[in-house]
Design an enzyme around this catalytic site. Structure first.
Site, PDB file in Angstrom:
ATOM      1  N   HIS A 189       7.322 -13.865 -28.494  1.00 34.79           N
ATOM      2  CA  HIS A 189       8.616 -13.182 -28.420  1.00 34.79           C
ATOM      3  C   HIS A 189       9.614 -13.782 -29.407  1.00 34.79           C
ATOM      4  O   HIS A 189      10.389 -13.074 -30.038  1.00 34.79           O
ATOM      5  CB  HIS A 189       9.188 -13.286 -27.004  1.00 34.79           C
ATOM      6  CG  HIS A 189       8.691 -12.238 -26.065  1.00 34.79           C
ATOM      7  ND1 HIS A 189       8.984 -10.903 -26.225  1.00 34.79           N
ATOM      8  CD2 HIS A 189       7.908 -12.325 -24.951  1.00 34.79           C
ATOM      9  CE1 HIS A 189       8.420 -10.204 -25.246  1.00 34.79           C
ATOM     10  NE2 HIS A 189       7.749 -11.049 -24.466  1.00 34.79           N
ATOM     11  N   HIS A 193       7.225  -5.983 -26.523  1.00 35.51           N
ATOM     12  CA  HIS A 193       6.115  -5.066 -26.236  1.00 35.51           C
ATOM     13  C   HIS A 193       6.582  -4.096 -25.170  1.00 35.51           C
ATOM     14  O   HIS A 193       7.698  -4.188 -24.682  1.00 35.51           O
ATOM     15  CB  HIS A 193       4.904  -5.858 -25.742  1.00 35.51           C
ATOM     16  CG  HIS A 193       5.262  -6.822 -24.644  1.00 35.51           C
ATOM     17  ND1 HIS A 193       5.278  -6.477 -23.319  1.00 35.51           N
ATOM     18  CD2 HIS A 193       5.669  -8.114 -24.685  1.00 35.51           C
ATOM     19  CE1 HIS A 193       5.662  -7.517 -22.594  1.00 35.51           C
ATOM     20  NE2 HIS A 193       5.908  -8.526 -23.408  1.00 35.51           N
ATOM     21  N   ASP A 226       3.071 -15.949 -25.000  1.00 38.67           N
ATOM     22  CA  ASP A 226       4.066 -14.884 -24.878  1.00 38.67           C
ATOM     23  C   ASP A 226       5.453 -15.375 -25.277  1.00 38.67           C
ATOM     24  O   ASP A 226       6.179 -14.701 -26.011  1.00 38.67           O
ATOM     25  CB  ASP A 226       4.090 -14.368 -23.432  1.00 38.67           C
ATOM     26  CG  ASP A 226       4.995 -13.161 -23.258  1.00 38.67           C
ATOM     27  OD1 ASP A 226       4.708 -12.116 -23.861  1.00 38.67           O
ATOM     28  OD2 ASP A 226       6.001 -13.266 -22.527  1.00 38.67           O
ATOM     29  N   ASP A 259      -2.684  -9.286 -21.098  1.00 39.06           N
ATOM     30  CA  ASP A 259      -1.898  -8.348 -20.302  1.00 39.06           C
ATOM     31  C   ASP A 259      -1.229  -7.286 -21.165  1.00 39.06           C
ATOM     32  O   ASP A 259      -0.846  -6.228 -20.688  1.00 39.06           O
ATOM     33  CB  ASP A 259      -0.845  -9.099 -19.479  1.00 39.06           C
ATOM     34  CG  ASP A 259       0.020 -10.025 -20.328  1.00 39.06           C
ATOM     35  OD1 ASP A 259      -0.359 -10.322 -21.480  1.00 39.06           O
ATOM     36  OD2 ASP A 259       1.066 -10.474 -19.835  1.00 39.06           O
ATOM     37  N   HIS A 260      -1.097  -7.553 -22.466  1.00 38.32           N
ATOM     38  CA  HIS A 260      -0.500  -6.624 -23.430  1.00 38.32           C
ATOM     39  C   HIS A 260      -0.568  -7.278 -24.802  1.00 38.32           C
ATOM     40  O   HIS A 260      -0.930  -8.452 -24.929  1.00 38.32           O
ATOM     41  CB  HIS A 260       0.954  -6.296 -23.072  1.00 38.32           C
ATOM     42  CG  HIS A 260       1.816  -7.516 -22.900  1.00 38.32           C
ATOM     43  ND1 HIS A 260       2.254  -8.285 -23.956  1.00 38.32           N
ATOM     44  CD2 HIS A 260       2.309  -8.125 -21.789  1.00 38.32           C
ATOM     45  CE1 HIS A 260       2.977  -9.298 -23.511  1.00 38.32           C
ATOM     46  NE2 HIS A 260       3.021  -9.237 -22.190  1.00 38.32           N
ATOM     47  N   THR A 282       4.118  -7.465 -18.702  1.00 38.25           N
ATOM     48  CA  THR A 282       3.323  -8.568 -18.155  1.00 38.25           C
ATOM     49  C   THR A 282       2.855  -8.317 -16.727  1.00 38.25           C
ATOM     50  O   THR A 282       1.668  -8.445 -16.416  1.00 38.25           O
ATOM     51  CB  THR A 282       4.137  -9.873 -18.214  1.00 38.25           C
ATOM     52  OG1 THR A 282       4.394 -10.202 -19.579  1.00 38.25           O
ATOM     53  CG2 THR A 282       3.382 -11.026 -17.556  1.00 38.25           C
ATOM     54  N   ASN A 299       8.119  -5.521 -14.972  1.00 40.21           N
ATOM     55  CA  ASN A 299       8.459  -6.858 -14.479  1.00 40.21           C
ATOM     56  C   ASN A 299       9.539  -6.758 -13.405  1.00 40.21           C
ATOM     57  O   ASN A 299       9.607  -7.581 -12.498  1.00 40.21           O
ATOM     58  CB  ASN A 299       8.934  -7.754 -15.622  1.00 40.21           C
ATOM     59  CG  ASN A 299       7.821  -8.074 -16.602  1.00 40.21           C
ATOM     60  OD1 ASN A 299       6.643  -8.048 -16.253  1.00 40.21           O
ATOM     61  ND2 ASN A 299       8.186  -8.369 -17.835  1.00 40.21           N
TER      62      ASN A 299
END
Length: 552
Positions: free
Chosen positions: A315, A492, A311, A358-359, A91, A112
């Site tokens: 997750h 991720h 996100d 961001d991913h 992220t 992170n």
């Protein structure tokens, strides 16, 4: 002689006529190339949807409204093959790359968090103990700033280009999703404090929050959404793009409707893992536009938004869950309302908006295995423990490995420097041991990456993600759809397309509708905005403008 004189006169007149025509053409070209005033949109809005895989644009396309994701695709320009050019894909790195046009090797945000060799502890990406919480009770949630980001951002460049008259504001549930995009010179960055339900900032930006934030915090709107619980937006039997409800490999066994009433006045943090986390983020964005007069004059402002609930939901439940589908269908409606608000408040055609991520995310291993597809998980703790046991048996020294994190092995250099064997030998032995572990595809010495036999795409991404002062010693590559995590839910971080292939759509002022399958990179977003706005690109930029998107 008279004929010659007439000929010379005719040639002279023709020459003057051509010269006159060229002068007029040059003047016209100069008028077109150098306008009396540089044109810019009144507002730029950056929308980062946290963990949005590229295929989500089309997986749920038939269920989207005409005014949300479909509007972006149909009225805007979609760079269909946009990739993250580094690894690991986390992220903080993603938000930083989008706005700096740079890579972790240069901007320094390698994860992170990372291990700081000087302090000998983990460093969080936006951690700053020199600042304090503003807008709520003191807590470490507010000890944040962009100081760990080594380069500047496109938002910083806009501030410089407008002599700091253009406003820049960042908003996200996550501190890193707000602070890093807003840059070093932002007017404000606001993030959500889960312990109180307040939107907060830090003393890096201001000494007290503006009245509109303070008043908004008093409403405690999380309670309003908790009272609704979380039911599917449409009849649950219509969610045919997803698996059936309540799978054993999901992070939390809970069937629809998800009960949220239990959290009223007790757990404000729980809203992050529901679609309502995106709703309150976009509601605050609307209030910021209104209260700060964003886009009201001819000096361009910038609103950097990150929708993070996707996100948290992703997750916990994974890409194939009903929860993920419902979250995107609800986000689509939220976007429709937000775009309509921009049309009304700023004016259609007066703003430029881009959407990206961001991913992405991997499929849940349990889902893959259930469908006879290869997948698996590893654990940082187990990796470090197994490698330490091996090295202790071989060299009779405990805990040579300090950390396994960010797909990297970090050694205790105080110990390795005092052994009677070279560090290169220790690394080589470690590489051979790790390559034998389940799920490991390869392991490389990061300092010798150019000498490796890795495929070029992996070599380039690892190199771009390597920062000499902050990265580890070895980098490990896992088999496809293997990741570092738990047996439920997903995550991720790897080089693979499911993590690195992201959506990128521009819409609005200066944007030509269309699409391209040409390969572009996350690093191209910032220089594209710089070209569009006629400002300098960020000082660590390595990307190139996407020229197909403009009307010029």
């Amino acid at each position: 002689m008279k004929k010659i004189s007439y000929l010379l006169l005719s040639l002279s007149l023709l020459s003057c006529s051509i010269a006159s025509a060229q002068t007029k053409k040059t003047a016209a070209n100069q008028s077109k190339t150098f306008p009396a005033e540089v044109a810019r949109p009144k507002l730029v809005v950056g929308l980062v949807v946290d963990q949005m895989r590229w295929d989500y644009l089309y997986r749920y396309y038939n269920r989207y409204t005409n005014g949300g994701f479909k509007r972006l695709i149909n009225e805007g320009f979609s760079a269909e093959n946009t990739y993250i050019p580094y690894t690991p894909t986390y992220t903080a790195c993603g938000h930083t790359c989008i706005y700096t046009g740079s890579v972790p090797a240069i901007h320094g945000i390698i994860g992170n968090d990372w291990y700081d060799a000087e302090t000998k502890k983990n460093m969080y990406c936006t951690e700053d103990t020199s600042v304090v919480t503003v807008g709520s009770t003191p807590s470490s949630e507010g000890n944040m700033s962009p100081k760990n980001m080594l380069s500047n951002t496109i938002t910083d460049e806009l501030r410089l280009a407008t002599n700091f008259k253009g406003k820049v504001i960042g908003i996200s549930l996550k501190d890193r999703g707000s602070i890093l995009p807003a840059g070093h010179a932002a007017n404000a960055a606001y993030w959500y404090q889960g312990s109180t339900g307040n939107w907060i900032t830090s003393s890096y930006y201001m000494t007290e929050v503006p009245a509109w934030i303070a008043d908004y915090n008093k409403l405690k709107l999380a309670n309003k959404f908790y009272a609704k619980n979380w039911e599917t937006l449409y009849p649950i039997n219509t969610y045919t793009n997803s698996t059936s409800d309540e799978q054993a490999y999901e992070g939390k066994l809970s069937t629809f409707p998800h009960s949220l009433a239990q959290f009223v006045d007790k757990n404000y943090d729980a809203i992050r893992s529901t679609p309502y986390g995106n709703t309150i983020t976009l509601d605050l964005a609307k209030l910021a536009i209104l209260s700060e007069d964003l886009g009201k004059d001819n000096i361009t402002d910038f609103l950097a938004l990150s929708c993070s609930a996707t996100d948290y939901v992703g997750h916990q439940y994974g890409p194939n869950s009903i929860e993920a589908e419902d979250t995107y269908l609800r986000l689509d409606k939220d976007f429709e309302e937000f775009f309509n608000y921009l049309d009304k408040q700023v004016g259609k055609g007066n703003y430029t908006i881009f959407l990206t991520a961001d991913h992405g995310a991997a499929h849940v291993p349990g889902f893959m295995q259930k469908n006879k597809l290869p997948a698996g998980v590893v654990s940082d703790r187990d990796i470090a423990a197994k490698l330490n046991t091996f090295l202790n048996d071989k060299y009779k020294v405990n805990n040579l490995v300090l950390r396994s994190m960010n797909n990297q092995i970090i050694f205790d250099h105080d110990k390795t420097d005092n052994l009677n064997v070279s560090f290169d030998v220790i690394k080589s032995a470690s590489i051979e041991f790790l390559k034998k572990l389940d799920g490991f595809a390869n392991v490389v010495d990061i300092s010798k990456i150019s000498q490796s036999t890795l495929p070029e795409v992996q070599k380039k991404m690892i190199t771009n993600g390597y920062n000499a002062k902050r990265s580890g010693d070895l980098y490990y590559i896992l088999n496809p759809n293997w990741f570092n995590g738990s047996s439920t839910g997903t995550t991720h971080g790897n080089w693979n397309p499911y993590d690195a292939h992201i959506p990128l759509v521009f819409m609005g002022w200066g944007i030509k509708p269309g699409a391209s399958n040409k390969t572009h990179y996350m690093t191209d977003i910032a220089p594209t905005l710089a070209a569009l706005l006629h400002i300098q690109m960020p000082n660590g930029n390595v990307g190139e403008p996407i020229t197909e998107i403009t009307n010029k």
